[in-house]
Structure formats: C-alpha cells, structure tokens
Design a protein around this motif. Structure first.
Motif, PDB file in Angstrom:
ATOM      1  N   GLU A  92      -5.769   4.679   3.210  1.00 20.20           N
ATOM      2  CA  GLU A  92      -4.415   5.209   3.020  1.00 20.20           C
ATOM      3  C   GLU A  92      -4.307   5.919   1.661  1.00 20.20           C
ATOM      4  O   GLU A  92      -3.786   7.021   1.563  1.00 20.20           O
ATOM      5  N   ASP A 119      -0.429   8.019   8.489  1.00 20.95           N
ATOM      6  CA  ASP A 119      -1.033   7.076   9.448  1.00 20.95           C
ATOM      7  C   ASP A 119      -1.915   7.809  10.469  1.00 20.95           C
ATOM      8  O   ASP A 119      -3.012   7.347  10.784  1.00 20.95           O
ATOM      9  N   GLY A 124       3.623   0.655   3.621  1.00 18.03           N
ATOM     10  CA  GLY A 124       3.062  -0.063   2.476  1.00 18.03           C
ATOM     11  C   GLY A 124       2.467   0.846   1.418  1.00 18.03           C
ATOM     12  O   GLY A 124       2.085   0.390   0.330  1.00 18.03           O
ATOM     13  N   GLY A 144       2.878   5.581   5.440  1.00 17.00           N
ATOM     14  CA  GLY A 144       3.073   4.272   6.048  1.00 17.00           C
ATOM     15  C   GLY A 144       3.893   3.397   5.104  1.00 17.00           C
ATOM     16  O   GLY A 144       3.911   3.634   3.882  1.00 17.00           O
ATOM     17  N   ILE A 167      -4.516   2.257  14.198  1.00 18.53           N
ATOM     18  CA  ILE A 167      -4.221   1.369  13.061  1.00 18.53           C
ATOM     19  C   ILE A 167      -4.420  -0.110  13.428  1.00 18.53           C
ATOM     20  O   ILE A 167      -5.079  -0.838  12.676  1.00 18.53           O
ATOM     21  N   PHE A 212      -7.935  -0.663   5.216  1.00 16.19           N
ATOM     22  CA  PHE A 212      -6.872   0.264   5.614  1.00 16.19           C
ATOM     23  C   PHE A 212      -6.193   0.862   4.379  1.00 16.19           C
ATOM     24  O   PHE A 212      -5.969   2.073   4.297  1.00 16.19           O
ATOM     25  N   LEU A 268       1.124  -5.718  10.985  1.00 14.53           N
ATOM     26  CA  LEU A 268       1.755  -6.679  10.067  1.00 14.53           C
ATOM     27  C   LEU A 268       2.886  -7.462  10.730  1.00 14.53           C
ATOM     28  O   LEU A 268       3.354  -8.462  10.186  1.00 14.53           O
ATOM     29  N   GLY A 309       9.241   4.374   2.633  1.00 16.95           N
ATOM     30  CA  GLY A 309      10.211   3.414   3.162  1.00 16.95           C
ATOM     31  C   GLY A 309       9.591   2.575   4.260  1.00 16.95           C
ATOM     32  O   GLY A 309       8.448   2.799   4.670  1.00 16.95           O
ATOM     33  N   MET A 310      10.378   1.603   4.700  1.00 17.10           N
ATOM     34  CA  MET A 310       9.876   0.606   5.642  1.00 17.10           C
ATOM     35  C   MET A 310       9.502   1.183   7.011  1.00 17.10           C
ATOM     36  O   MET A 310       9.975   2.241   7.402  1.00 17.10           O
ATOM     37  N   MET A 311       8.703   0.402   7.715  1.00 13.62           N
ATOM     38  CA  MET A 311       8.443   0.704   9.123  1.00 13.62           C
ATOM     39  C   MET A 311       9.808   0.769   9.821  1.00 13.62           C
ATOM     40  O   MET A 311      10.673  -0.052   9.546  1.00 13.62           O
ATOM     41  N   LYS A 362      10.557   7.759   9.132  1.00  9.33           N
ATOM     42  CA  LYS A 362       9.813   8.726   8.296  1.00  9.33           C
ATOM     43  C   LYS A 362       9.133   9.816   9.132  1.00  9.33           C
ATOM     44  O   LYS A 362       9.205  10.993   8.791  1.00  9.33           O
TER      45      LYS A 362
HETATM   46  C1  S3P Z   1       2.570  -0.490   7.439  1.00 14.29           C
HETATM   47  C2  S3P Z   1       3.328   0.460   8.082  1.00 14.29           C
HETATM   48  C3  S3P Z   1       2.791   1.304   9.147  1.00 14.29           C
HETATM   49  C4  S3P Z   1       1.267   1.431   9.027  1.00 14.29           C
HETATM   50  C5  S3P Z   1       0.631   0.086   8.944  1.00 14.29           C
HETATM   51  C6  S3P Z   1       1.134  -0.718   7.733  1.00 14.29           C
HETATM   52  C7  S3P Z   1       3.204  -1.289   6.354  1.00 14.29           C
HETATM   53  O1  S3P Z   1       3.361   2.612   9.088  1.00 14.29           O
HETATM   54  O2  S3P Z   1       0.926   2.180   7.893  1.00 14.29           O
HETATM   55  O3  S3P Z   1       0.905  -0.606  10.135  1.00 14.29           O
HETATM   56  O4  S3P Z   1       2.491  -1.888   5.545  1.00 14.29           O
HETATM   57  O5  S3P Z   1       4.456  -1.312   6.304  1.00 14.29           O
HETATM   58  P1  S3P Z   1       4.909   2.915   9.463  1.00 14.29           P
HETATM   59  O6  S3P Z   1       5.715   2.636   8.239  1.00 14.29           O
HETATM   60  O7  S3P Z   1       4.895   4.358   9.801  1.00 14.29           O
HETATM   61  O8  S3P Z   1       5.253   2.056  10.609  1.00 14.29           O
END
Ligand code: S3P
Length: 193
Positions: free
Chosen positions: A80, A53, A100, A98, A64, A76, A140, A28-30, A34
C-alpha cells in the motif's frame, strides 16, 4: 451549487485542469465512499482516477482478502505504501486510498508533500450500513461484530484522519452532492477564499 444546476453549469464552474494542480488524495474509513466519490470527482474534473486498493491487487495478482490470508497485513501495508508513493507522482489526479493507508507516517508525509488530502468523514452507523453491503470484501471485518470493529477502528483512526488538509462530511448519501461540495472547496481554495 444547487440541485437544479445543470451539468453545463457544473462544467462552467470547472476551468479544466486549473483547479487541480496536484493529486487529491481521499482518505477515511471503509464505507466512506472514497472510490465512488473519487471516480465521480475525477470524471467531473476530467483527470485520472486511481484506486490504491485496485492497484495493490493488480501488482500482487491477488485480491485483498487473498493478500491478507496468504501474506498477512504487514505485507499488504508495505504494498500500500509503495503503490501510493508511485501513484502520487503522476501529476493531477484523484487517488482513493484504503482506510488504513493514512495511518502510516511515511504515507502521510508523502501525501502532505505531494498532494492535497481530504478526509471523507461519515458517522459510524452510516459506515456500518455501507460496509455490510459487501461483507467479504474487507479482511479486517472478518468474523462478525462489524459495528464494534468499525467503531474501534474509527476511534483509533479519527485523530490521524483529522490531520488531512480538508474534511468533507460524506453522510449525505447523494454522492453527486458531495462531489459538488469538493469542487466548490477546490475552487475556493484556488481563489484563496
Ligand atoms: C482497509 C480498508 C480497505 C482495504 C483493506 C484494509 C483498512 O479499503 O485497503 O481491506 O485498513 O481500513 P477501503 O477503505 O477502500 O475499504
């Protein structure tokens, strides 16, 4: 489970080790929670917790933002993918990925073969509110217009997150309640409900 249940009630719901037979992978999203929910869930289930991460940072010996700055996003993403492939081979555990990670086809395949994926879904405004607490943590989102950036990413990514095995709404900011609902889901799943 209701808010008046005690820890021992919660413990009674968990037959240690038996409701988790493979890695549970939170996607899921930042800002979806999580790491925070994942670490609490692991504690409740008494199994290890891994934050992908953190593991990437340890392997690279860089933060990061530094990895993105010095090596770029492709580097990256490669790290990952490798870290998740390694973590998922350690038996039952909770893995926070993370935001993405689940976009990569190979990673999605590894997760669906070896683990159980859960999308922690939260609405845009909630995500924006949470990521703003740590503005420099996420490369990002660099350069302002956080809401627009999160909104664009969420639109692009939601169809992939929807491929997860299960969806839990993480709008409720009470993380303990979210942990409880995941445990109930796992119990029901084990019971075939
Ligand atoms: C990212 C989310 C980050 C980290 C990186 C890229 C993304 O993790 O992996 O900055 O692409 O959404 P979190 O989801 O834990 O913030």
């Amino acid at each position: 489970m209701n808010p008046h249940d005690t820890d021992s009630d919660k413990q009674a719901l968990i037959t240690t080790g038996s409701i988790v037979t493979k890695p549970i992978v939170l996607v899921g999203m930042m800002g979806a929670g999580k790491t925070s929910i994942g670490s609490r869930l692991a504690m409740a289930l008494d199994i290890p917790f891994w934050d992908a991460d953190d593991e990437i940072e340890k392997a690279a010996q860089l933060s990061i933002p530094e990895i993105f700055e010095q090596h770029g996003e492709t580097y990256f993403r490669d790290g990952e993918r490798r870290v998740i492939a390694r973590l998922i081979n350690n038996g039952p555990c909770i893995i926070a990925t993370g935001g993405g990670a689940f976009m990569a086809e190979e990673t999605r395949k590894t997760i669906s073969q070896e683990g159980l994926s859960i999308w922690l879904r939260a609405p845009l405004d909630e995500l924006v509110r949470r990521v703003k607490r740590k503005p420099n943590k996420r490369p990002l989102l660099k350069g302002g217009k956080v809401k627009e950036k999160i909104s664009k990413l969420l639109n692009e990514r939601a169809p992939f997150y929807e491929l997860a095995d299960h969806i839990i709404d993480s709008e409720n900011s009470d993380h303990e309640a979210i942990v409880d609902s995941i445990i109930v889901f796992l119990k029901n799943q084990q019971a075939g409900i």
